[in-house]
Design an enzyme around this catalytic site. Sequence first.
Site, PDB file in Angstrom:
ATOM      1  N   ARG A   2       0.807  -1.226   0.000  1.00 54.90           N
ATOM      2  CA  ARG A   2       0.000   0.000   0.000  1.00 54.90           C
ATOM      3  C   ARG A   2       0.835   1.269   0.000  1.00 54.90           C
ATOM      4  O   ARG A   2       0.331   2.344  -0.222  1.00 54.90           O
ATOM      5  CB  ARG A   2      -0.945   0.007   1.178  1.00 54.90           C
ATOM      6  CG  ARG A   2      -0.230  -0.088   2.505  1.00 54.90           C
ATOM      7  CD  ARG A   2      -1.227  -0.333   3.596  1.00 54.90           C
ATOM      8  NE  ARG A   2      -0.670  -1.228   4.581  1.00 54.90           N
ATOM      9  CZ  ARG A   2      -0.830  -1.085   5.877  1.00 54.90           C
ATOM     10  NH1 ARG A   2      -1.536  -0.107   6.348  1.00 54.90           N
ATOM     11  NH2 ARG A   2      -0.279  -1.942   6.702  1.00 54.90           N
ATOM     12  N   ARG A   6       4.966   5.609  -3.593  1.00 57.79           N
ATOM     13  CA  ARG A   6       5.096   6.969  -3.071  1.00 57.79           C
ATOM     14  C   ARG A   6       6.548   7.437  -2.954  1.00 57.79           C
ATOM     15  O   ARG A   6       6.791   8.613  -2.761  1.00 57.79           O
ATOM     16  CB  ARG A   6       4.363   7.099  -1.731  1.00 57.79           C
ATOM     17  CG  ARG A   6       2.856   7.174  -1.958  1.00 57.79           C
ATOM     18  CD  ARG A   6       2.110   7.429  -0.675  1.00 57.79           C
ATOM     19  NE  ARG A   6       2.072   6.220   0.128  1.00 57.79           N
ATOM     20  CZ  ARG A   6       1.445   6.141   1.307  1.00 57.79           C
ATOM     21  NH1 ARG A   6       0.860   7.205   1.807  1.00 57.79           N
ATOM     22  NH2 ARG A   6       1.428   5.007   1.970  1.00 57.79           N
ATOM     23  N   ARG A  15      -0.099  10.887  -9.144  1.00 57.98           N
ATOM     24  CA  ARG A  15      -1.073  10.913  -8.045  1.00 57.98           C
ATOM     25  C   ARG A  15      -1.736  12.290  -7.960  1.00 57.98           C
ATOM     26  O   ARG A  15      -2.933  12.383  -7.668  1.00 57.98           O
ATOM     27  CB  ARG A  15      -0.342  10.563  -6.741  1.00 57.98           C
ATOM     28  CG  ARG A  15      -1.155  10.644  -5.479  1.00 57.98           C
ATOM     29  CD  ARG A  15      -2.109   9.468  -5.365  1.00 57.98           C
ATOM     30  NE  ARG A  15      -2.863   9.521  -4.126  1.00 57.98           N
ATOM     31  CZ  ARG A  15      -3.943  10.277  -3.938  1.00 57.98           C
ATOM     32  NH1 ARG A  15      -4.386  11.045  -4.910  1.00 57.98           N
ATOM     33  NH2 ARG A  15      -4.577  10.257  -2.782  1.00 57.98           N
ATOM     34  N   ASP A  52      -6.234  -1.541  -4.991  1.00 63.99           N
ATOM     35  CA  ASP A  52      -6.177  -1.650  -3.533  1.00 63.99           C
ATOM     36  C   ASP A  52      -7.054  -2.809  -3.086  1.00 63.99           C
ATOM     37  O   ASP A  52      -7.992  -3.194  -3.792  1.00 63.99           O
ATOM     38  CB  ASP A  52      -6.649  -0.358  -2.853  1.00 63.99           C
ATOM     39  CG  ASP A  52      -6.187  -0.307  -1.406  1.00 63.99           C
ATOM     40  OD1 ASP A  52      -5.019   0.052  -1.160  1.00 63.99           O
ATOM     41  OD2 ASP A  52      -6.967  -0.677  -0.510  1.00 63.99           O
ATOM     42  N   TYR A 128     -11.222  -4.001   8.159  1.00 65.79           N
ATOM     43  CA  TYR A 128     -11.531  -2.621   7.744  1.00 65.79           C
ATOM     44  C   TYR A 128     -13.041  -2.417   7.617  1.00 65.79           C
ATOM     45  O   TYR A 128     -13.561  -1.351   7.945  1.00 65.79           O
ATOM     46  CB  TYR A 128     -10.864  -2.293   6.408  1.00 65.79           C
ATOM     47  CG  TYR A 128      -9.355  -2.181   6.511  1.00 65.79           C
ATOM     48  CD1 TYR A 128      -8.756  -0.994   6.928  1.00 65.79           C
ATOM     49  CD2 TYR A 128      -8.533  -3.267   6.212  1.00 65.79           C
ATOM     50  CE1 TYR A 128      -7.374  -0.895   7.042  1.00 65.79           C
ATOM     51  CE2 TYR A 128      -7.157  -3.171   6.323  1.00 65.79           C
ATOM     52  CZ  TYR A 128      -6.588  -1.992   6.741  1.00 65.79           C
ATOM     53  OH  TYR A 128      -5.224  -1.898   6.865  1.00 65.79           O
TER      54      TYR A 128
HETATM   55  O1  CP3 Z   1       2.025  -1.267  -4.080  1.00 66.49           O
HETATM   56  C1  CP3 Z   1       1.288  -0.883  -4.954  1.00 66.49           C
HETATM   57  O2  CP3 Z   1       1.243   0.284  -5.400  1.00 66.49           O
HETATM   58  C2  CP3 Z   1       0.389  -1.921  -5.531  1.00 66.49           C
HETATM   59  C3  CP3 Z   1      -0.973  -1.742  -5.220  1.00 66.49           C
HETATM   60  C4  CP3 Z   1      -1.401  -1.850  -3.755  1.00 66.49           C
HETATM   61  C5  CP3 Z   1      -1.904  -0.751  -3.013  1.00 66.49           C
HETATM   62  N1  CP3 Z   1      -2.420  -1.251  -1.845  1.00 66.49           N
HETATM   63  C6  CP3 Z   1      -1.935   0.661  -3.436  1.00 66.49           C
HETATM   64  C7  CP3 Z   1      -2.066   1.730  -2.419  1.00 66.49           C
HETATM   65  C8  CP3 Z   1      -1.512  -2.996  -2.962  1.00 66.49           C
HETATM   66  C9  CP3 Z   1      -1.020  -4.411  -3.242  1.00 66.49           C
HETATM   67  C10 CP3 Z   1      -2.182  -2.611  -1.761  1.00 66.49           C
HETATM   68  C11 CP3 Z   1      -2.558  -3.554  -0.704  1.00 66.49           C
HETATM   69  C12 CP3 Z   1      -3.169  -3.075   0.542  1.00 66.49           C
HETATM   70  N2  CP3 Z   1      -3.994  -2.001   0.740  1.00 66.49           N
HETATM   71  C13 CP3 Z   1      -3.037  -3.764   1.766  1.00 66.49           C
HETATM   72  C14 CP3 Z   1      -2.310  -5.079   1.976  1.00 66.49           C
HETATM   73  C15 CP3 Z   1      -0.834  -4.952   1.941  1.00 66.49           C
HETATM   74  C16 CP3 Z   1      -0.262  -4.153   3.079  1.00 66.49           C
HETATM   75  O3  CP3 Z   1       0.318  -3.097   2.781  1.00 66.49           O
HETATM   76  O4  CP3 Z   1      -0.378  -4.579   4.218  1.00 66.49           O
HETATM   77  C17 CP3 Z   1      -3.773  -3.016   2.729  1.00 66.49           C
HETATM   78  C18 CP3 Z   1      -3.898  -3.351   4.197  1.00 66.49           C
HETATM   79  C19 CP3 Z   1      -4.384  -1.911   2.061  1.00 66.49           C
HETATM   80  C20 CP3 Z   1      -5.322  -0.886   2.618  1.00 66.49           C
HETATM   81  C21 CP3 Z   1      -4.807   0.486   2.470  1.00 66.49           C
HETATM   82  N3  CP3 Z   1      -4.611   1.154   1.260  1.00 66.49           N
HETATM   83  C22 CP3 Z   1      -4.435   1.385   3.496  1.00 66.49           C
HETATM   84  C23 CP3 Z   1      -4.482   1.076   4.963  1.00 66.49           C
HETATM   85  C24 CP3 Z   1      -4.005   2.585   2.866  1.00 66.49           C
HETATM   86  C25 CP3 Z   1      -3.552   3.878   3.520  1.00 66.49           C
HETATM   87  C26 CP3 Z   1      -2.069   3.691   3.806  1.00 66.49           C
HETATM   88  C27 CP3 Z   1      -1.365   4.924   4.268  1.00 66.49           C
HETATM   89  O5  CP3 Z   1      -0.288   4.717   4.833  1.00 66.49           O
HETATM   90  O6  CP3 Z   1      -1.839   6.052   4.043  1.00 66.49           O
HETATM   91  C28 CP3 Z   1      -4.090   2.397   1.470  1.00 66.49           C
HETATM   92  C29 CP3 Z   1      -3.751   3.416   0.418  1.00 66.49           C
HETATM   93  C30 CP3 Z   1      -2.865   2.967  -0.706  1.00 66.49           C
HETATM   94  N4  CP3 Z   1      -3.007   1.798  -1.414  1.00 66.49           N
HETATM   95  C31 CP3 Z   1      -1.785   3.705  -1.284  1.00 66.49           C
HETATM   96  C32 CP3 Z   1      -1.301   2.951  -2.363  1.00 66.49           C
HETATM   97  C33 CP3 Z   1      -0.186   3.325  -3.313  1.00 66.49           C
HETATM   98  C34 CP3 Z   1      -1.367   5.096  -0.848  1.00 66.49           C
HETATM   99  C35 CP3 Z   1      -2.285   6.064  -1.485  1.00 66.49           C
HETATM  100  C36 CP3 Z   1      -1.652   7.397  -1.748  1.00 66.49           C
HETATM  101  O7  CP3 Z   1      -1.680   8.215  -0.830  1.00 66.49           O
HETATM  102  O8  CP3 Z   1      -1.125   7.597  -2.861  1.00 66.49           O
END
Ligand code: CP3
Length: 320
Positions: A2, A6, A15, A52, A128
Site C-alpha cells: 500500500r 510513493r 497521483r 487496492d 476494515y
Molecule cells: O504497491 C502498490 O502500489 C500496488 C498496489 C497496492 C496498493 N495497496 C496501493 C495503495 C496494494 C497491493 C495494496 C494492498 C493493501 N492495501 C493492503 C495489503 C498490503 C499491506 O500493505 O499490508 C492493505 C492493508 C491496504 C489498505 C490500504 N490502502 C491502506 C491502509 C491505505 C492507507 C495507507 C497509508 O499509509 O496512508 C491504502 C492506500 C494505498 N493503497 C496507497 C497505495 C499506493 C497510498 C495512497 C496514496 O496516498 O497515494
Amino acid sequence: MRQAGRYLPEYRALRAQAPSFLEFCYNPDLATEATLQPVQRFGFDAAILFSDILVVPDALGQRVSFETGEGPRLEPITDDSGLAALQDHLDLTRLAPVLETVRRVRAGLADDKALIGFCGAPWTVASYMVAGRGTPDQAPARVLAYQQPALFARLIDRLVAASVDWLGAQIEAGVDAVQIFDSWAGVLPAGEFEAWCEMPMQRIIAGLRARHPKIPVIAFPRGVGTRVATLAETLGADAIGVDTAADPFWLSRNLPRHVTVQGNLDPLALLAGGAALDRATDTILEAFAGRRHIFNLGHGILPPTPIAHVEQMLKRVRGF
Ligand code: CP3
C-alpha cells in the site's frame, strides 16, 4: 504494497492528477502508468497491479473513501443490517476499469515480465469493513467475531466468494499470478486464526484452482511467526510471502521445498542503505540460495526510501 509508489517522483506527479486515491485506482490511464512505472525505472521482473484491497468492499456496496494522510474510511458493519446492506455478489461493472488496467498493462509489458494481480484475504478486508478504518489491533473485528460468530462467518463467506470472483476476473483479464494479502493475520489467537485466516484462504485457493488450475498463487500471511510452516503445507499456495520478522535461515529449513518463498528484506534496511543494506540483502540471498525464491521486501517500501538504495539492492541481487 500500500505504500509502494510513493517513493517515486513520477508516481507522486501522477497521483497529483487524480482527485482521490480511489478515482486513481478506477482510472485505467493513470493506473496503467502507475503499474508500469517501477518496471520502467528499475527493470523489475514483475509488476504489481495498481489497485487496492479495499476495492472489494467498495464493489460490494460498502462505499470506501481515502482521507489524505489518514487512510481508508468506510461505514462500519456492526450488525445484521450492515451485512444485509451489502450486495450478495461483487459488482464487476464498478471494477471494470481495474480489469481494463490489467489488459492494458499486460499488453504494455514485455513477455518475460510477470503481472501480479491481488486481493486482500477475508480477515484483513473484514477488519476494515467492521471498524470502518484502519486500527492498531483490529479490535472491532475481533470482538465482533467473538460476540457474533455466525454474523462474522457470513461476512467472511461473502468475502471468500467475492475474492474468488475478483481474482478469477483478474486472471481472465491477463494477470500471470495472484497474491492474497493477509496483512493482519498475526493478531489472532489459535482457534480464531484457523477459522478466520487459514480456512478462508484455503477456500479461496481451492476455488481458484477449480477454475484456473495453472495460475500461480502467492499467499502472504503477515506476522504469523512459526505458524507460517503449517500454512505453507495447508493453504495449497505455490508461494508464501514472509514478513521481515521471520528468520530466513529458519524459513529455509522449515518450509516445504515445493513452496516458493517470497521476501523478506526489512523496508527499514532499504531506507537506511549503506553496509547494513548490503548485509541484510546478502543474508536473504544466502539463506534462500538453492531453493525457489522471489526476492522481495517483508512489507511495503517506505515513502522516504532513496531511489539510490533501491538501485544498490538490485545490483547486489542481480550480481548474486
Ligand atoms: O504497491 C502498490 O502500489 C500496488 C498496489 C497496492 C496498493 N495497496 C496501493 C495503495 C496494494 C497491493 C495494496 C494492498 C493493501 N492495501 C493492503 C495489503 C498490503 C499491506 O500493505 O499490508 C492493505 C492493508 C491496504 C489498505 C490500504 N490502502 C491502506 C491502509 C491505505 C492507507 C495507507 C497509508 O499509509 O496512508 C491504502 C492506500 C494505498 N493503497 C496507497 C497505495 C499506493 C497510498 C495512497 C496514496 O496516498 O497515494
